[in-house]
Design an enzyme around this catalytic site. Structure first.
Site, PDB file in Angstrom:
ATOM      1  N   LYS A  40      -5.562   4.806  -5.682  1.00 43.96           N
ATOM      2  CA  LYS A  40      -4.906   3.672  -6.350  1.00 43.96           C
ATOM      3  C   LYS A  40      -4.122   2.840  -5.335  1.00 43.96           C
ATOM      4  O   LYS A  40      -3.852   3.311  -4.217  1.00 43.96           O
ATOM      5  CB  LYS A  40      -3.972   4.198  -7.444  1.00 43.96           C
ATOM      6  CG  LYS A  40      -2.831   5.056  -6.927  1.00 43.96           C
ATOM      7  CD  LYS A  40      -2.142   5.785  -8.091  1.00 43.96           C
ATOM      8  CE  LYS A  40      -0.974   6.622  -7.589  1.00 43.96           C
ATOM      9  NZ  LYS A  40      -0.492   7.560  -8.625  1.00 43.96           N
ATOM     10  N   ARG A 138       5.871   9.437 -19.641  1.00 52.27           N
ATOM     11  CA  ARG A 138       5.301   8.220 -19.074  1.00 52.27           C
ATOM     12  C   ARG A 138       4.085   7.799 -19.894  1.00 52.27           C
ATOM     13  O   ARG A 138       4.125   6.784 -20.562  1.00 52.27           O
ATOM     14  CB  ARG A 138       4.942   8.441 -17.598  1.00 52.27           C
ATOM     15  CG  ARG A 138       4.438   7.178 -16.929  1.00 52.27           C
ATOM     16  CD  ARG A 138       4.309   7.301 -15.430  1.00 52.27           C
ATOM     17  NE  ARG A 138       3.187   8.138 -14.998  1.00 52.27           N
ATOM     18  CZ  ARG A 138       2.831   8.276 -13.719  1.00 52.27           C
ATOM     19  NH1 ARG A 138       3.493   7.642 -12.767  1.00 52.27           N
ATOM     20  NH2 ARG A 138       1.798   9.054 -13.392  1.00 52.27           N
ATOM     21  N   HIS A 167       0.651  15.148 -16.033  1.00 55.07           N
ATOM     22  CA  HIS A 167       1.237  14.821 -14.733  1.00 55.07           C
ATOM     23  C   HIS A 167       2.638  15.421 -14.678  1.00 55.07           C
ATOM     24  O   HIS A 167       3.392  15.325 -15.636  1.00 55.07           O
ATOM     25  CB  HIS A 167       1.289  13.300 -14.567  1.00 55.07           C
ATOM     26  CG  HIS A 167       1.551  12.860 -13.158  1.00 55.07           C
ATOM     27  ND1 HIS A 167       0.830  13.326 -12.083  1.00 55.07           N
ATOM     28  CD2 HIS A 167       2.447  11.974 -12.644  1.00 55.07           C
ATOM     29  CE1 HIS A 167       1.276  12.745 -10.971  1.00 55.07           C
ATOM     30  NE2 HIS A 167       2.259  11.937 -11.277  1.00 55.07           N
ATOM     31  N   ARG A 223      -5.654  16.612  -8.230  1.00 52.57           N
ATOM     32  CA  ARG A 223      -5.622  15.150  -8.003  1.00 52.57           C
ATOM     33  C   ARG A 223      -4.667  14.869  -6.857  1.00 52.57           C
ATOM     34  O   ARG A 223      -3.463  14.782  -7.065  1.00 52.57           O
ATOM     35  CB  ARG A 223      -5.085  14.418  -9.229  1.00 52.57           C
ATOM     36  CG  ARG A 223      -5.854  14.570 -10.503  1.00 52.57           C
ATOM     37  CD  ARG A 223      -5.293  13.630 -11.561  1.00 52.57           C
ATOM     38  NE  ARG A 223      -3.865  13.732 -11.731  1.00 52.57           N
ATOM     39  CZ  ARG A 223      -3.255  14.517 -12.625  1.00 52.57           C
ATOM     40  NH1 ARG A 223      -3.966  15.261 -13.449  1.00 52.57           N
ATOM     41  NH2 ARG A 223      -1.941  14.554 -12.704  1.00 52.57           N
ATOM     42  N   TYR A 267      18.403 -15.762  10.230  1.00 62.22           N
ATOM     43  CA  TYR A 267      19.159 -16.316   9.096  1.00 62.22           C
ATOM     44  C   TYR A 267      20.531 -15.675   8.999  1.00 62.22           C
ATOM     45  O   TYR A 267      20.660 -14.448   9.087  1.00 62.22           O
ATOM     46  CB  TYR A 267      18.418 -16.055   7.779  1.00 62.22           C
ATOM     47  CG  TYR A 267      17.165 -16.872   7.609  1.00 62.22           C
ATOM     48  CD1 TYR A 267      17.216 -18.267   7.545  1.00 62.22           C
ATOM     49  CD2 TYR A 267      15.928 -16.250   7.487  1.00 62.22           C
ATOM     50  CE1 TYR A 267      16.052 -19.007   7.378  1.00 62.22           C
ATOM     51  CE2 TYR A 267      14.762 -16.982   7.314  1.00 62.22           C
ATOM     52  CZ  TYR A 267      14.829 -18.364   7.268  1.00 62.22           C
ATOM     53  OH  TYR A 267      13.694 -19.091   7.101  1.00 62.22           O
ATOM     54  N   CYS A 315      12.834 -11.786   8.488  1.00 60.15           N
ATOM     55  CA  CYS A 315      12.413 -12.972   7.746  1.00 60.15           C
ATOM     56  C   CYS A 315      11.165 -12.633   6.926  1.00 60.15           C
ATOM     57  O   CYS A 315      10.687 -11.505   6.956  1.00 60.15           O
ATOM     58  CB  CYS A 315      12.073 -14.112   8.700  1.00 60.15           C
ATOM     59  SG  CYS A 315      13.291 -14.401   9.976  1.00 60.15           S
ATOM     60  N   ASP A 317       8.138 -13.621   7.422  1.00 57.27           N
ATOM     61  CA  ASP A 317       6.937 -13.426   8.231  1.00 57.27           C
ATOM     62  C   ASP A 317       7.202 -12.991   9.668  1.00 57.27           C
ATOM     63  O   ASP A 317       6.256 -12.819  10.438  1.00 57.27           O
ATOM     64  CB  ASP A 317       6.132 -14.730   8.283  1.00 57.27           C
ATOM     65  CG  ASP A 317       6.047 -15.373   6.923  1.00 57.27           C
ATOM     66  OD1 ASP A 317       5.418 -14.778   6.040  1.00 57.27           O
ATOM     67  OD2 ASP A 317       6.652 -16.444   6.732  1.00 57.27           O
TER      68      ASP A 317
HETATM   69  C1  LIG Z   1      -0.447   8.886  -8.280  1.00 54.66           C
HETATM   70  C2  LIG Z   1      -0.905   9.999  -9.093  1.00 54.66           C
HETATM   71  C3  LIG Z   1      -1.397  11.170  -8.501  1.00 54.66           C
HETATM   72  C4  LIG Z   1      -1.340  11.418  -7.020  1.00 54.66           C
HETATM   73  O1  LIG Z   1      -0.026  11.759  -6.658  1.00 54.66           O
HETATM   74  P1  LIG Z   1       0.336  12.206  -5.173  1.00 54.66           P
HETATM   75  O2  LIG Z   1       1.737  12.683  -5.257  1.00 54.66           O
HETATM   76  O3  LIG Z   1       0.184  10.994  -4.325  1.00 54.66           O
HETATM   77  O4  LIG Z   1      -0.620  13.262  -4.802  1.00 54.66           O
HETATM   78  C5  LIG Z   1      -1.925  12.140  -9.331  1.00 54.66           C
HETATM   79  N1  LIG Z   1      -1.955  11.978 -10.666  1.00 54.66           N
HETATM   80  C6  LIG Z   1      -1.472  10.887 -11.264  1.00 54.66           C
HETATM   81  C7  LIG Z   1      -1.516  10.768 -12.743  1.00 54.66           C
HETATM   82  C8  LIG Z   1      -0.903   9.867 -10.516  1.00 54.66           C
HETATM   83  O5  LIG Z   1      -0.396   8.791 -11.122  1.00 54.66           O
END
Ligand SMILES: *Cc1c(COP(=O)(O)O)cnc(C)c1O
Length: 383
Positions: A40, A138, A167, A223, A267, A315, A317
């Site tokens: 992602k 979430r 998660h 994951r 700045y 800044c 850039d």
């Molecule tokens: C981002 C995410 C992960 C990966 O998490 P890491 O800590 O980067 O390994 C796994 N599952 C879900 C649902 C996530 O949103």
């Protein structure tokens, strides 16, 4: 490596490191669990398509993304492995999901049935993963309602449950009570669905810290995200696995001056040249490139293997750094800075190193955000 022609600033991504890290995670999962690689946010700023290919070479089984467009990008690049969308997108996107064979996370009946209808109308079956909220609050259906929810949508011939996941909020905290609670609730949700006579598909819950610290809940798949890019999710995982950071951020000096004492920089003129023989050099990287303005006057950069203080406000850039070249004192760096010198913002130069973690600490955030930010605008070069 092919450096950008039109800009003296770039991100280097070591795909060999991504492949190596992926192999490590694959080995942790084996023999029972598959490895889903989370790419992602453009692979946490590292480039989703290139990283996905490196991960496949390292043994990736599946991929996960956060937006429909991210999934479509992988399909267009020829990725054929299963792709999970980690949340439920707007109902309007169901056609794109079905057409591209992207499995969404599902947790509302309205979305699930729209997806099923769309798939059926195209003569297809849409595969989805049931998201279960076990305490992070979430996304997902409440753990105690998982079986009930499945009953609401399971009749649909256009739907197939390919996975069930949750998660963790505290997978990185050793001996955490809330983590144990989430584990227990997830097991309950899976059991209730099975006891009601339905298939769960692939069961998965471990993110990077979970994969490393909690092999007891690898289930059918892990994951992993951040670890694949060579970054540690927390101090608790550091002693357990040796990862290779994949991203470096570099640029070249575009101007060098030696202003009079008292001259202000940037700045607000928040820095003033304190002594004679101080060089002020300009680097074409700014907060629009992900170099947070909160780092102003606090960070260092590496030039020819030596540390130099960033000075003045960062800044949009560009930013400036200072080097004392007073010939009566020790030279620092060993020769004056010149136009075109390579500046390391994150990475190694000589024996010195600045890490994503260093930058995260200065910014009061986590390495995840730092690395994503460098994906904003800088061109990437791959090694
Ligand atoms: C981002 C995410 C992960 C990966 O998490 P890491 O800590 O980067 O390994 C796994 N599952 C879900 C649902 C996530 O949103």
């Amino acid at each position: 490596m092919e450096y950008p022609k039109n800009r003296w600033a770039w991100v280097e991504v070591d795909l060999g490191a991504v492949r190596r890290n992926t192999r490590l995670f694959k080995a942790m999962c084996e023999p029972d669990a598959q490895l889903m690689c989370v790419v992602k946010a453009d692979a946490y700023g590292h480039g989703a398509v290139e990283c996905a290919r490196a991960m496949l070479a390292g043994g990736a089984d599946q991929f996960a993304v956060s937006t429909v467009d991210e999934g479509v990008e992988l399909r267009r690049a020829g990725v054929e492995q299963p792709i999970l969308l980690l949340s439920e997108p707007p109902v309007d996107s169901v056609r794109t999901l079905v057409r591209n064979d992207i499995m969404p996370a599902v947790y509302t009946a309205e979305f699930a049935l729209a997806l099923g209808e769309c798939a059926a109308s195209m003569g297809r079956v849409a595969r989805y993963h049931l998201a279960v909220d076990t305490g992070m609050t979430r996304i997902g259906v409440r753990w105690s309602e998982a079986a009930l929810f499945r009953h609401e949508i399971d009749f649909h011939r256009g739907l197939e449950c390919a996975g069930t996941f949750t998660h963790f909020a505290t997978a990185d905290v050793p001996g955490d009570w809330d983590f144990e609670m989430q584990k227990k609730r997830f097991a309950e949700a899976v059991r209730s669905v099975r006891e009601a006579g339905m298939e769960c598909g692939l069961v998965h819950c471990d993110n990077t810290p979970g994969t490393i610290l909690h092999p007891e809940v690898h289930y059918d798949m892990c994951r992993a995200g951040i670890g694949l890019y060579g970054l540690q999710p927390a101090d608790s995982t550091r002693p357990k696995v040796d990862l290779t950071p994949a991203m470096s951020v570099r640029a070249r000096v575009t101007r060098v001056v030696e202003p009079e004492v008292g001259t202000g920089v940037g700045y607000g003129l928040t820095y003033r040249v304190p002594r004679p023989h101080t060089q002020v050099a300009t680097v074409p990287v700014g907060y629009a490139d992900g170099l947070s303005r909160t780092l102003s006057n606090r960070m260092e950069v590496l030039v020819r293997g030596e540390r130099c203080r960033q000075v003045g406000r960062i800044c949009m850039d560009q930013f400036m750094f200072a080097v004392e070249v007073n010939p009566t004192r020790a030279f620092r760096p060993s020769r004056p800075v010149e136009y075109g010198d390579v500046v390391t913002i994150v990475g190694e130069d000589g024996g010195e190193r600045i890490t994503m973690d260093d930058m995260a600490e200065l910014r009061d955030t986590i390495n995840y955000e730092v690395t994503c930010d460098f994906g904003l605008r800088l061109q990437r070069v791959y090694a």
